[in-house]
Scaffold this motif. Structure first.
Motif, mmCIF file in Angstrom:
data_model
loop_
_atom_site.group_PDB
_atom_site.id
_atom_site.type_symbol
_atom_site.label_atom_id
_atom_site.label_comp_id
_atom_site.label_asym_id
_atom_site.label_seq_id
_atom_site.Cartn_x
_atom_site.Cartn_y
_atom_site.Cartn_z
ATOM 1 N N THR A 138 11.944 -128.557 -128.720
ATOM 2 C CA THR A 138 13.152 -128.853 -129.513
ATOM 3 C C THR A 138 14.106 -127.677 -129.712
ATOM 4 O O THR A 138 15.173 -127.861 -130.272
ATOM 5 C CB THR A 138 12.755 -129.388 -130.908
ATOM 6 N N THR A 139 13.714 -126.463 -129.282
ATOM 7 C CA THR A 139 14.621 -125.315 -129.437
ATOM 8 C C THR A 139 14.844 -124.631 -128.089
ATOM 9 O O THR A 139 14.006 -124.708 -127.192
ATOM 10 C CB THR A 139 14.081 -124.253 -130.424
ATOM 11 N N LYS A 140 15.955 -123.937 -127.992
ATOM 12 C CA LYS A 140 16.274 -123.216 -126.756
ATOM 13 C C LYS A 140 15.218 -122.153 -126.460
ATOM 14 O O LYS A 140 14.816 -121.981 -125.310
ATOM 15 C CB LYS A 140 17.657 -122.588 -126.848
ATOM 16 N N GLN A 141 14.771 -121.450 -127.471
ATOM 17 C CA GLN A 141 13.760 -120.411 -127.258
ATOM 18 C C GLN A 141 12.489 -121.009 -126.664
ATOM 19 O O GLN A 141 11.932 -120.477 -125.710
ATOM 20 C CB GLN A 141 13.447 -119.693 -128.568
ATOM 21 N N ASP A 142 12.028 -122.116 -127.220
ATOM 22 C CA ASP A 142 10.833 -122.758 -126.675
ATOM 23 C C ASP A 142 11.090 -123.290 -125.267
ATOM 24 O O ASP A 142 10.225 -123.207 -124.404
ATOM 25 C CB ASP A 142 10.356 -123.881 -127.592
ATOM 26 N N PHE A 143 12.285 -123.827 -125.048
ATOM 27 C CA PHE A 143 12.629 -124.309 -123.714
ATOM 28 C C PHE A 143 12.566 -123.169 -122.699
ATOM 29 O O PHE A 143 11.965 -123.304 -121.633
ATOM 30 C CB PHE A 143 14.018 -124.943 -123.721
ATOM 31 N N ASP A 144 13.174 -122.043 -123.035
ATOM 32 C CA ASP A 144 13.206 -120.902 -122.119
ATOM 33 C C ASP A 144 11.825 -120.304 -121.859
ATOM 34 O O ASP A 144 11.577 -119.751 -120.795
ATOM 35 C CB ASP A 144 14.135 -119.804 -122.659
ATOM 36 N N ASN A 145 10.913 -120.437 -122.821
ATOM 37 C CA ASN A 145 9.617 -119.768 -122.713
ATOM 38 C C ASN A 145 8.408 -120.673 -122.500
ATOM 39 O O ASN A 145 7.381 -120.208 -121.987
ATOM 40 C CB ASN A 145 9.376 -118.920 -123.964
ATOM 41 N N PHE A 146 8.516 -121.936 -122.919
ATOM 42 C CA PHE A 146 7.325 -122.790 -122.904
ATOM 43 C C PHE A 146 7.535 -124.169 -122.296
ATOM 44 O O PHE A 146 6.704 -125.053 -122.476
ATOM 45 C CB PHE A 146 6.784 -122.950 -124.334
ATOM 46 N N TRP A 147 8.626 -124.364 -121.595
ATOM 47 C CA TRP A 147 8.881 -125.676 -120.996
ATOM 48 C C TRP A 147 7.995 -125.900 -119.772
ATOM 49 O O TRP A 147 7.419 -126.959 -119.600
ATOM 50 C CB TRP A 147 10.357 -125.816 -120.642
ATOM 51 N N GLU A 148 7.886 -124.905 -118.920
ATOM 52 C CA GLU A 148 7.046 -124.980 -117.725
ATOM 53 C C GLU A 148 5.802 -124.129 -117.957
ATOM 54 O O GLU A 148 5.864 -122.906 -117.910
ATOM 55 C CB GLU A 148 7.782 -124.439 -116.495
ATOM 56 N N ILE A 149 4.686 -124.799 -118.214
ATOM 57 C CA ILE A 149 3.448 -124.079 -118.511
ATOM 58 C C ILE A 149 2.260 -124.797 -117.873
ATOM 59 O O ILE A 149 2.345 -125.995 -117.566
ATOM 60 C CB ILE A 149 3.224 -123.939 -120.035
ATOM 61 N N PRO A 150 1.145 -124.096 -117.693
ATOM 62 C CA PRO A 150 -0.053 -124.769 -117.184
ATOM 63 C C PRO A 150 -0.539 -125.828 -118.177
ATOM 64 O O PRO A 150 -0.387 -125.671 -119.398
ATOM 65 C CB PRO A 150 -1.083 -123.645 -117.071
ATOM 66 N N ILE A 151 -1.117 -126.869 -117.666
ATOM 67 C CA ILE A 151 -1.624 -127.949 -118.520
ATOM 68 C C ILE A 151 -2.540 -127.384 -119.608
ATOM 69 O O ILE A 151 -2.465 -127.793 -120.760
ATOM 70 C CB ILE A 151 -2.362 -129.015 -117.692
ATOM 71 N N GLU A 152 -3.383 -126.402 -119.252
ATOM 72 C CA GLU A 152 -4.342 -125.851 -120.207
ATOM 73 C C GLU A 152 -3.670 -125.175 -121.403
ATOM 74 O O GLU A 152 -4.305 -124.970 -122.429
ATOM 75 C CB GLU A 152 -5.288 -124.876 -119.510
ATOM 76 N N GLU A 153 -2.379 -124.845 -121.302
ATOM 77 C CA GLU A 153 -1.652 -124.228 -122.412
ATOM 78 C C GLU A 153 -0.720 -125.217 -123.122
ATOM 79 O O GLU A 153 0.015 -124.832 -124.028
ATOM 80 C CB GLU A 153 -0.824 -123.048 -121.891
ATOM 81 N N SER A 154 -0.773 -126.457 -122.730
ATOM 82 C CA SER A 154 0.130 -127.462 -123.298
ATOM 83 C C SER A 154 -0.634 -128.452 -124.171
ATOM 84 O O SER A 154 -1.869 -128.433 -124.205
ATOM 85 C CB SER A 154 0.829 -128.226 -122.168
ATOM 86 N N TRP A 155 0.084 -129.319 -124.815
ATOM 87 C CA TRP A 155 -0.573 -130.332 -125.628
ATOM 88 C C TRP A 155 -1.307 -131.350 -124.761
ATOM 89 O O TRP A 155 -2.170 -132.079 -125.227
ATOM 90 C CB TRP A 155 0.414 -131.003 -126.584
ATOM 91 N N TYR A 156 -1.004 -131.387 -123.458
ATOM 92 C CA TYR A 156 -1.694 -132.292 -122.531
ATOM 93 C C TYR A 156 -3.141 -131.869 -122.285
ATOM 94 O O TYR A 156 -3.913 -132.628 -121.696
ATOM 95 C CB TYR A 156 -0.963 -132.339 -121.179
ATOM 96 N N ARG A 157 -3.525 -130.658 -122.702
ATOM 97 C CA ARG A 157 -4.877 -130.154 -122.448
ATOM 98 C C ARG A 157 -5.948 -131.084 -123.055
ATOM 99 O O ARG A 157 -7.077 -131.083 -122.608
ATOM 100 C CB ARG A 157 -5.042 -128.732 -122.945
ATOM 101 N N ARG A 158 -5.585 -131.850 -124.042
ATOM 102 C CA ARG A 158 -6.559 -132.760 -124.645
ATOM 103 C C ARG A 158 -7.078 -133.811 -123.660
ATOM 104 O O ARG A 158 -8.098 -134.442 -123.889
ATOM 105 C CB ARG A 158 -5.964 -133.435 -125.869
ATOM 106 N N PHE A 159 -6.342 -133.986 -122.540
ATOM 107 C CA PHE A 159 -6.766 -134.963 -121.533
ATOM 108 C C PHE A 159 -7.650 -134.353 -120.455
ATOM 109 O O PHE A 159 -8.140 -135.061 -119.585
ATOM 110 C CB PHE A 159 -5.543 -135.614 -120.877
ATOM 111 N N LEU A 160 -7.836 -133.043 -120.525
ATOM 112 C CA LEU A 160 -8.664 -132.372 -119.502
ATOM 113 C C LEU A 160 -10.147 -132.726 -119.670
ATOM 114 O O LEU A 160 -10.644 -132.945 -120.726
ATOM 115 C CB LEU A 160 -8.485 -130.841 -119.583
#
Length: 160
Positions: A138-160
């Motif tokens: 939701t913020t530019k800072q997060d977009f610039d730094n955390f938009w493209e990340i490995p699955i293991e570092e994202s909220w999607y990791r719960r599906f691993l």
């Protein structure tokens, strides 16, 4: 007012709209022109309002708005959603479904519904190291730094 993306502060609001398909080369220039025109007219009467956009991977439309000095009203946010709905209809794509997953496979960006994505994880077609796009940012800072990340570092990791 439309401004260069780099002049928008880090705490600006971001909305990410992933397309269900890659846009064709003949559509891209037209879409970018429509987005720029929308931003220029979004709050044309407010000199304190600054906004920009990014069009990435021929698939993502990212709106960025610095509304610190003059906060966006619900009707103005609704106007942006209406604009995205128009694009969705004009180009016969899905742009508003946040339950789909976008990730990289090599140089390509894939778009899958969550159910199919979970199957890919189960079958090891994607791994914890696969780069995913977190379109809930939701913020530019997060977009610039955390938009493209490995699955293991994202909220999607719960599906691993």
């Amino acid at each position: 007012m439309f401004v260069d993306y780099s002049s928008i502060p880090d705490d600006a609001k971001v909305w990410i709209y992933p397309s269900s398909r890659k846009f064709y080369p003949n559509e891209i220039e037209e879409i970018e022109e429509k987005v720029k025109n929308f931003i220029e007219n979004w709050r044309a009467d407010d000199e304190n309002f600054k906004a920009s956009y990014k069009f990435l991977y021929n698939r993502f439309i990212v709106l960025v708005a610095d509304d610190e000095a003059s906060p966006l009203k619900n009707t103005e946010i609704d106007a942006s959603v209406s604009f995205i709905l128009e694009l969705q209809n004009d180009y016969e794509v899905e742009l508003l479904d946040k339950m789909n997953v976008c990730f990289k496979q090599g140089e390509f960006v894939q778009y899958k519904d969550l159910k199919d994505f979970k199957k890919l994880l189960k079958n090891k077609a994607v791994t914890a190291k696969t780069i995913i796009f977190d379109n809930l940012i939701t913020t530019k800072q997060d977009f610039d730094n955390f938009w493209e990340i490995p699955i293991e570092e994202s909220w999607y990791r719960r599906f691993l």
